[in-house]
Scaffold this motif. Structure first.
Motif, PDB file in Angstrom:
ATOM      1  N   GLU A 326       0.930  -1.187  -0.006  1.00 32.96           N
ATOM      2  CA  GLU A 326       0.105  -0.194   0.051  1.00 32.96           C
ATOM      3  C   GLU A 326       0.824   1.243   0.109  1.00 32.96           C
ATOM      4  O   GLU A 326       1.595   1.315   1.000  1.00 32.96           O
ATOM      5  N   ILE A 327       0.728   1.913  -0.967  1.00 34.72           N
ATOM      6  CA  ILE A 327       1.695   3.112  -1.233  1.00 34.72           C
ATOM      7  C   ILE A 327       0.979   4.673  -0.732  1.00 34.72           C
ATOM      8  O   ILE A 327       1.335   5.542  -0.553  1.00 34.72           O
ATOM      9  N   GLY A 328      -0.632   4.314  -0.665  1.00 39.59           N
ATOM     10  CA  GLY A 328      -1.347   5.767  -0.372  1.00 39.59           C
ATOM     11  C   GLY A 328      -2.668   5.436  -0.208  1.00 39.59           C
ATOM     12  O   GLY A 328      -3.358   4.134  -0.369  1.00 39.59           O
ATOM     13  N   ARG A 329      -3.550   6.352   0.197  1.00 44.58           N
ATOM     14  CA  ARG A 329      -4.959   6.428   0.090  1.00 44.58           C
ATOM     15  C   ARG A 329      -5.652   7.652  -0.496  1.00 44.58           C
ATOM     16  O   ARG A 329      -4.820   8.730  -0.613  1.00 44.58           O
ATOM     17  N   GLY A 330      -6.919   7.527  -0.941  1.00 48.74           N
ATOM     18  CA  GLY A 330      -7.658   8.784  -1.347  1.00 48.74           C
ATOM     19  C   GLY A 330      -8.932   8.672  -1.708  1.00 48.74           C
ATOM     20  O   GLY A 330      -9.386   7.434  -1.411  1.00 48.74           O
ATOM     21  N   LEU A 331      -9.714   9.664  -1.826  1.00 46.69           N
ATOM     22  CA  LEU A 331     -10.997   9.639  -2.032  1.00 46.69           C
ATOM     23  C   LEU A 331     -11.204   9.318  -3.636  1.00 46.69           C
ATOM     24  O   LEU A 331     -10.635  10.006  -4.550  1.00 46.69           O
ATOM     25  N   VAL A 332     -11.909   8.255  -3.830  1.00 49.70           N
ATOM     26  CA  VAL A 332     -12.230   7.930  -5.330  1.00 49.70           C
ATOM     27  C   VAL A 332     -13.420   8.607  -5.890  1.00 49.70           C
ATOM     28  O   VAL A 332     -14.313   8.942  -5.383  1.00 49.70           O
ATOM     29  N   GLU A 333     -13.098   8.668  -7.284  1.00 45.49           N
ATOM     30  CA  GLU A 333     -14.014   9.576  -8.079  1.00 45.49           C
ATOM     31  C   GLU A 333     -15.161   8.901  -8.772  1.00 45.49           C
ATOM     32  O   GLU A 333     -15.997   9.144  -9.272  1.00 45.49           O
ATOM     33  N   TYR A 334     -14.715   7.500  -8.685  1.00 40.81           N
ATOM     34  CA  TYR A 334     -15.789   6.677  -9.392  1.00 40.81           C
ATOM     35  C   TYR A 334     -16.376   5.618  -8.427  1.00 40.81           C
ATOM     36  O   TYR A 334     -15.687   4.991  -7.643  1.00 40.81           O
ATOM     37  N   SER A 335     -17.457   4.872  -8.729  1.00 43.53           N
ATOM     38  CA  SER A 335     -17.712   3.467  -7.999  1.00 43.53           C
ATOM     39  C   SER A 335     -16.905   2.422  -8.404  1.00 43.53           C
ATOM     40  O   SER A 335     -16.250   2.500  -9.361  1.00 43.53           O
TER      41      SER A 335
END
Length: 374
Positions: A326-335
């Motif tokens: 795991e290199i990071g995390r984020g808020l995804v823009e798609y389902s």
């Protein structure tokens, strides 16, 4: 001298209460508004992004429709808001147009800032407006809001807007020139507090006892707004707004209280993302995408190998390289379904794959945190 200069900030949210904007007859105080427009235009011309959170729609609309606000039912207040919002935005539009500044109306409800999917939609709208050098004029959507589903006051709304757009500073124009250690109206020897670095129980207690002359919550709601904003990396200023060109007066050394944020908006947001304990899914990316992220790029579909889990737009996902790290995390823009459909797609292929014009990034760099690995 306060030492505060707004030209040090690149993204500024300014909140104006009804008592400043509305004159004794219940109509817009045109002279005061035009003086503030000079301030806003000056900041805008210097390159700053400026957003205005403006109260006054219900007050103006009540006069226009002949409604007594003190005895009005909810439906009557909503009707007043509907009529007043037109007049309010027209006033702002006319005042700023004299300086060549374009405005846009944005009406929000709590779902727009508390629901992750709608949060991203609202953020995208603001981002596009600011990119086009438009000054958004924001208010709560009182035509549909109820007592049970509302921000409660425009101080808190302004703080949520500042959080939403990752503003550097929130300016709360008030009928007092900042926070005092006791109510200055009843205590002539009250001491002004020029700066607050931590909002603790002592500050909350002082704010609860120190009220402004008007407004729905007085100083307590302003301090609560400062808490929301500073936690998002946005400093907050409470200053006097009753005189003409109040922002110029602040720059010239006008008295105020500065609530200093501990970090930047971007750093605070990334800290929040990094601390999420539960993620909704996983996005596996190739080495090229990993290198692009390290250079500061957004995550594009072309670099996605596969997606896993059960996520919707606005959920937090892990970003993983093919080796499993795991290199990071984020808020995804798609389902999940749409992200799976887009895996490996170039930007010019997105519309053909989805059947509609989607967003270019799967995870935007502003909604992304990368982890440091040894």
């Amino acid at each position: 001298m306060s030492g505060i200069r707004l030209d040090r900030y690149s993204r500024i949210v300014i909140k104006i209460g009804s008592s400043l904007l509305i004159d004794e007859s219940g109509k817009t105080d045109t002279r005061w508004l035009e003086s503030l427009a000079i301030d806003v235009a000056r900041l805008h011309a210097a390159g700053a992004d400026v957003l205005i959170v403006s109260s006054g729609a219900i007050a103006i609309g009540s006069v226009s429709l002949g409604i007594d606000r003190r005895r009005a039912r909810l439906g009557e207040l909503q009707a007043a808001a509907s009529a007043g919002q037109m007049l309010l935005v027209n006033a702002w539009t006319a005042a700023l147009a004299r300086h060549g500044v374009v405005t846009a109306q944005v009406l929000l409800t709590p779902d727009d800032t508390e629901n992750r999917r709608r949060f991203l939609n609202a953020r995208s709208t603001f981002a596009e407006l600011l990119k086009r050098r438009v000054v958004p004029v924001v208010n709560e959507n009182d035509t549909v809001a109820t007592d049970e589903i509302r921000y409660g006051d425009n101080d808190r709304l302004a703080a949520r807007v500042a959080q939403l757009v990752m503003a550097d500073v929130l300016v709360l124009l008030s009928d007092v020139d900042g926070l005092y250690d006791r109510d200055p109206r009843g205590s002539p020897d009250a001491r002004h507090i020029p700066e607050v670095t931590t909002i603790n129980e002592s500050i909350e207690s002082i704010a609860g006892e120190t009220r402004t002359a008007t407004g729905s919550g007085g100083m307590a709601t302003k301090v609560e707004a400062a808490r929301i904003a500073t936690r998002a990396g946005c400093s907050t200023i409470i200053t006097l707004g009753t005189g003409e060109q109040p922002l110029a007066a602040l720059d010239a050394g006008g008295r105020s209280t500065l609530f200093r944020a501990a970090g930047t908006p971007a750093a605070q947001r990334k800290q929040w993302l990094a601390g999420i304990l539960s993620v909704a899914g996983k996005v596996v990316i190739d080495s090229g995408a990993a290198a692009a992220l390290a250079r500061g790029s957004s995550l594009l579909p072309v670099g996605v190998v596969r997606v896993e889990g059960d996520f919707d737009r606005g959920d937090v996902v892990s970003i993983v390289v093919e080796a499993g790290q795991e290199i990071g995390r984020g808020l995804v823009e798609y389902s999940l379904a749409d992200a799976a459909c887009l895996a490996g797609a170039r930007s010019n292929e997105i519309e053909a794959r989805l059947g509609y014009r989607g967003r270019t990034a799967l995870v935007h760099r502003d909604e992304l945190v990368l982890f440091q690995h040894e």
